[in-house]
Design a protein around this motif. Structure first.
Motif, short mmCIF file in Angstrom:
data_model
loop_
_atom_site.label_atom_id
_atom_site.label_comp_id
_atom_site.label_asym_id
_atom_site.label_seq_id
_atom_site.Cartn_x
_atom_site.Cartn_y
_atom_site.Cartn_z
N ARG A 38 23.34 69.63 139.42
CA ARG A 38 23.24 71.06 139.75
C ARG A 38 23.60 71.90 138.53
NH1 ARG A 38 26.25 71.65 145.58
NH2 ARG A 38 25.06 70.04 146.66
N TYR A 39 24.63 71.45 137.81
CA TYR A 39 25.02 72.16 136.59
C TYR A 39 23.92 72.08 135.54
CZ TYR A 39 27.48 73.36 132.32
OH TYR A 39 27.83 73.93 131.13
N VAL A 40 23.25 70.92 135.45
CA VAL A 40 22.14 70.77 134.52
C VAL A 40 21.05 71.79 134.83
CG1 VAL A 40 20.31 69.23 133.71
CG2 VAL A 40 22.60 68.32 134.06
N VAL A 41 20.70 71.94 136.11
CA VAL A 41 19.68 72.91 136.50
C VAL A 41 20.13 74.33 136.16
CG1 VAL A 41 18.49 73.96 138.47
CG2 VAL A 41 18.59 71.49 138.25
N ILE A 50 21.01 81.88 127.04
CA ILE A 50 22.16 81.45 126.24
C ILE A 50 21.93 79.99 125.83
CG2 ILE A 50 24.65 81.13 126.23
CD1 ILE A 50 24.75 83.15 128.55
N SER A 51 21.67 79.76 124.56
CA SER A 51 21.21 78.45 124.12
C SER A 51 22.25 77.34 124.13
CB SER A 51 20.60 78.55 122.72
OG SER A 51 21.60 78.90 121.79
N TYR A 52 23.49 77.62 123.80
CA TYR A 52 24.45 76.53 123.66
C TYR A 52 24.95 75.99 125.00
CZ TYR A 52 24.06 77.14 118.75
OH TYR A 52 23.55 77.19 117.49
N VAL A 53 24.64 76.64 126.07
CA VAL A 53 24.90 76.08 127.39
C VAL A 53 24.02 74.85 127.58
CG1 VAL A 53 24.73 76.55 129.87
CG2 VAL A 53 25.60 78.29 128.33
N LEU A 54 22.89 74.83 126.88
CA LEU A 54 21.97 73.70 126.97
C LEU A 54 22.64 72.40 126.54
CD1 LEU A 54 18.83 75.38 125.38
CD2 LEU A 54 19.34 75.11 127.80
N GLY A 57 24.98 71.23 129.25
CA GLY A 57 24.21 70.77 130.40
C GLY A 57 23.62 69.40 130.15
N SER A 58 23.11 69.18 128.95
CA SER A 58 22.57 67.88 128.59
C SER A 58 23.65 66.81 128.61
CB SER A 58 21.93 67.96 127.19
OG SER A 58 21.47 66.69 126.80
N ALA A 59 24.81 67.13 128.06
CA ALA A 59 25.91 66.17 128.06
C ALA A 59 26.36 65.83 129.48
CB ALA A 59 27.08 66.73 127.25
N ALA A 60 26.40 66.84 130.35
CA ALA A 60 26.77 66.59 131.75
C ALA A 60 25.76 65.67 132.42
CB ALA A 60 26.87 67.91 132.51
N ALA A 90 17.69 65.08 130.93
CA ALA A 90 18.78 65.37 129.99
C ALA A 90 18.29 65.30 128.55
CB ALA A 90 19.94 64.40 130.20
N SER A 91 17.37 64.38 128.26
CA SER A 91 16.81 64.28 126.91
C SER A 91 15.98 65.51 126.55
CB SER A 91 15.93 63.03 126.80
OG SER A 91 16.70 61.86 127.01
N LEU A 92 15.15 65.95 127.50
CA LEU A 92 14.36 67.16 127.26
C LEU A 92 15.26 68.38 127.08
CD1 LEU A 92 11.52 66.52 129.85
CD2 LEU A 92 11.29 66.52 127.35
N LEU A 93 16.33 68.43 127.84
CA LEU A 93 17.29 69.52 127.71
C LEU A 93 17.97 69.49 126.34
CD1 LEU A 93 18.66 71.93 129.02
CD2 LEU A 93 20.22 70.35 130.16
#
Length: 117
Positions: A38-41, A50-54, A57-60, A90-93
Motif C-alpha cells: 500500500r505504501y508502494v502505491v 515528490i521524487s525521493y519518496v520513490l 517506496g521501492s525499498a519498502a 519495485a524495480s520499475l519504481l
C-alpha cells in the motif's frame, strides 16, 4: 519517469495469488493486503510530485517481498508469480526514482545558465 511510475502501478495493482486451502476454501491475496505494498502505491502516486519518496517506496517493496517470499517458501506456498510481480513493480519504481534524480541533477546544472542570461 511517468511511464515507469505508471507501469509500476499497473504491475503492482494487478498482482494477485490464489491458494487452495482445502476442497472448498480458497485464499486470494491482493497487493492491498500487505501494508508495505500500500505504501508502494502511495509513493508511486506521490512520486509524480515528490521524487525521493520513490526510493523509499521501492525499498519498502523489495523488503516486504523478500520477507514475505521467504515466509511463503518456508510454508510451502507457491506465490512465486505474485512475488515476481511485486519485484517487477519495485524495480520499475526504482528506475523511476533514478530517472527523477537524473532529471533533478540536469535541471540544477541548467539553472545557472538561465540565471546568467
Amino acid at each position: 519517469m511517468f511511464a515507469l511510475l505508471l507501469a509500476s502501478l499497473v504491475v503492482l495493482v494487478t498482482a494477485t495469488a490464489t491458494l487452495q486451502v482445502d476442497l472448498i476454501t480458497q485464499l486470494t491475496v491482493h497487493f492491498d493486503d500487505v501494508y508495505a505494498y500500500r505504501y508502494v502505491v502511495a509513493s508511486i502516486i506521490i512520486g509524480l510530485v515528490i521524487s525521493y519518496v520513490l526510493a523509499t517506496g521501492s525499498a519498502a517493496g523489495f523488503g516486504a517481498t523478500k520477507d514475505l517470499k521467504a515466509l511463503a517458501d518456508a510454508r510451502g506456498f507457491d506465490f512465486d508469480d505474485y512475488f515476481d510481480k511485486a519485484y517487477a513493480s519495485a524495480s520499475l519504481l526504482l528506475l523511476a526514482f533514478l530517472c527523477s534524480a537524473t532529471l533533478s541533477v540536469f535541471s540544477s546544472y541548467a539553472l545557472p545558465k538561465v540565471v546568467t542570461n
